[in-house]
Design a protein around this motif. Sequence first.
Motif, PDB file in Angstrom:
ATOM      1  N   MET A   1       1.096  -1.343  -0.049  1.00  0.00           N
ATOM      2  CA  MET A   1       0.034  -0.063  -0.060  1.00  0.00           C
ATOM      3  C   MET A   1       1.050   1.144  -0.080  1.00  0.00           C
ATOM      4  O   MET A   1       0.446   2.138  -0.516  1.00  0.00           O
ATOM      5  N   LEU A   2       2.010   1.096   0.755  1.00  0.00           N
ATOM      6  CA  LEU A   2       2.947   2.547   0.670  1.00  0.00           C
ATOM      7  C   LEU A   2       3.480   2.657  -0.605  1.00  0.00           C
ATOM      8  O   LEU A   2       3.628   3.692  -1.117  1.00  0.00           O
ATOM      9  N   VAL A   3       3.809   1.589  -1.535  1.00  0.00           N
ATOM     10  CA  VAL A   3       4.083   1.775  -2.687  1.00  0.00           C
ATOM     11  C   VAL A   3       3.322   2.318  -3.497  1.00  0.00           C
ATOM     12  O   VAL A   3       3.529   3.219  -4.454  1.00  0.00           O
ATOM     13  N   LEU A   4       2.046   1.908  -3.604  1.00  0.00           N
ATOM     14  CA  LEU A   4       0.777   2.355  -4.445  1.00  0.00           C
ATOM     15  C   LEU A   4       0.625   4.109  -3.866  1.00  0.00           C
ATOM     16  O   LEU A   4       0.355   4.741  -4.970  1.00  0.00           O
ATOM     17  N   ALA A   5       0.806   4.175  -2.606  1.00  0.00           N
ATOM     18  CA  ALA A   5       0.413   5.478  -2.083  1.00  0.00           C
ATOM     19  C   ALA A   5       1.490   6.389  -2.787  1.00  0.00           C
ATOM     20  O   ALA A   5       1.342   7.598  -2.942  1.00  0.00           O
ATOM     21  N   ALA A   6       2.685   6.120  -2.687  1.00  0.00           N
ATOM     22  CA  ALA A   6       3.788   6.739  -3.390  1.00  0.00           C
ATOM     23  C   ALA A   6       3.792   6.947  -4.818  1.00  0.00           C
ATOM     24  O   ALA A   6       3.954   8.060  -5.370  1.00  0.00           O
TER      25      ALA A   6
END
Length: 305
Positions: A241-246
């Motif tokens: 999710m952090l990757v997608l948020a970034a």
Amino acid sequence: MSELANITLRFVLYTDLMLLFGVALFGLYSLRGQERISGMVLPFRSLLRGTIMLGVLLSVAGMFLLASAMSGESNIAALYPHIEMMVLETDVGRAWLVRIIVLVVAAIAMMLNRRAPGASLLVATIAGGIALASLAWSGHGAMDEGAWHFTADILHMLAGGAWLGALVAFAWMSQTDALQTENRIRLLARAVTRFESIGAVIVVVIAVSGVVNYLYIAGPKLSLGTYGILLFVKVALFAGMLVLAALNRFHLGPTLERSLRDGQYRVAANALRRSVMVELAAAVLIVGLVAWLGTLSPEAEIGDL
């Protein structure tokens, strides 16, 4: 109460109250003025009233199931004395009663959305936050005498609710039918920009409170049993999710803003919608894992090694 019924009930109730808090909060920091009226951008009345009604029903069902499991009674009439005792004499019961009261308050607030949209969302946010926080009394945090674990548990749920609510709001706003005009595209781009600072705070709170929770529950030792495996999957999903948020923050959001200047915003909006839907699916899986993890004891697993 069977283990599967307990996990399912926790999962649906967690998701429901997270959405109540998170969607109402999103309306406060991402929308302004008349945009907060239900139906202008988001269907606040139908969506939030639905979560409120479901929250009350699930809470009542959960109390009956808990009383039945603790007393051994299955007859509804015979359960009432046990329920009364639990509600009036236990912390879990008092937290349950507070949850029911604030959900009723949130329902009344949403009835006034068209007259006072900002105030109604503010009341719904506060009530939803209290209702969500009340779940901590049935989690691991309530088992410790100190306040730090309990506080971390509440912050973890509130931050998770803020993120889940924002994802649902973005998914709704980025639907093809909702992006028929340039003004709607600009509104979506503005909401993505406003979420940047809020999202950074959410990530920090989730990460720090998650570490604190684990240290209080299992200590520095690593659980290699079911709890450890589920926790690893949860952390992996969170990292995804952090990757997608970034990606949304540094690529898809700016691309959407640039596309508005060029007049070619459909492709950028569709890419953002796909990213949000994947992130939302991961968030729902994480909530399911949280509901499951709350029924397990990592100390017992470590002790058996």
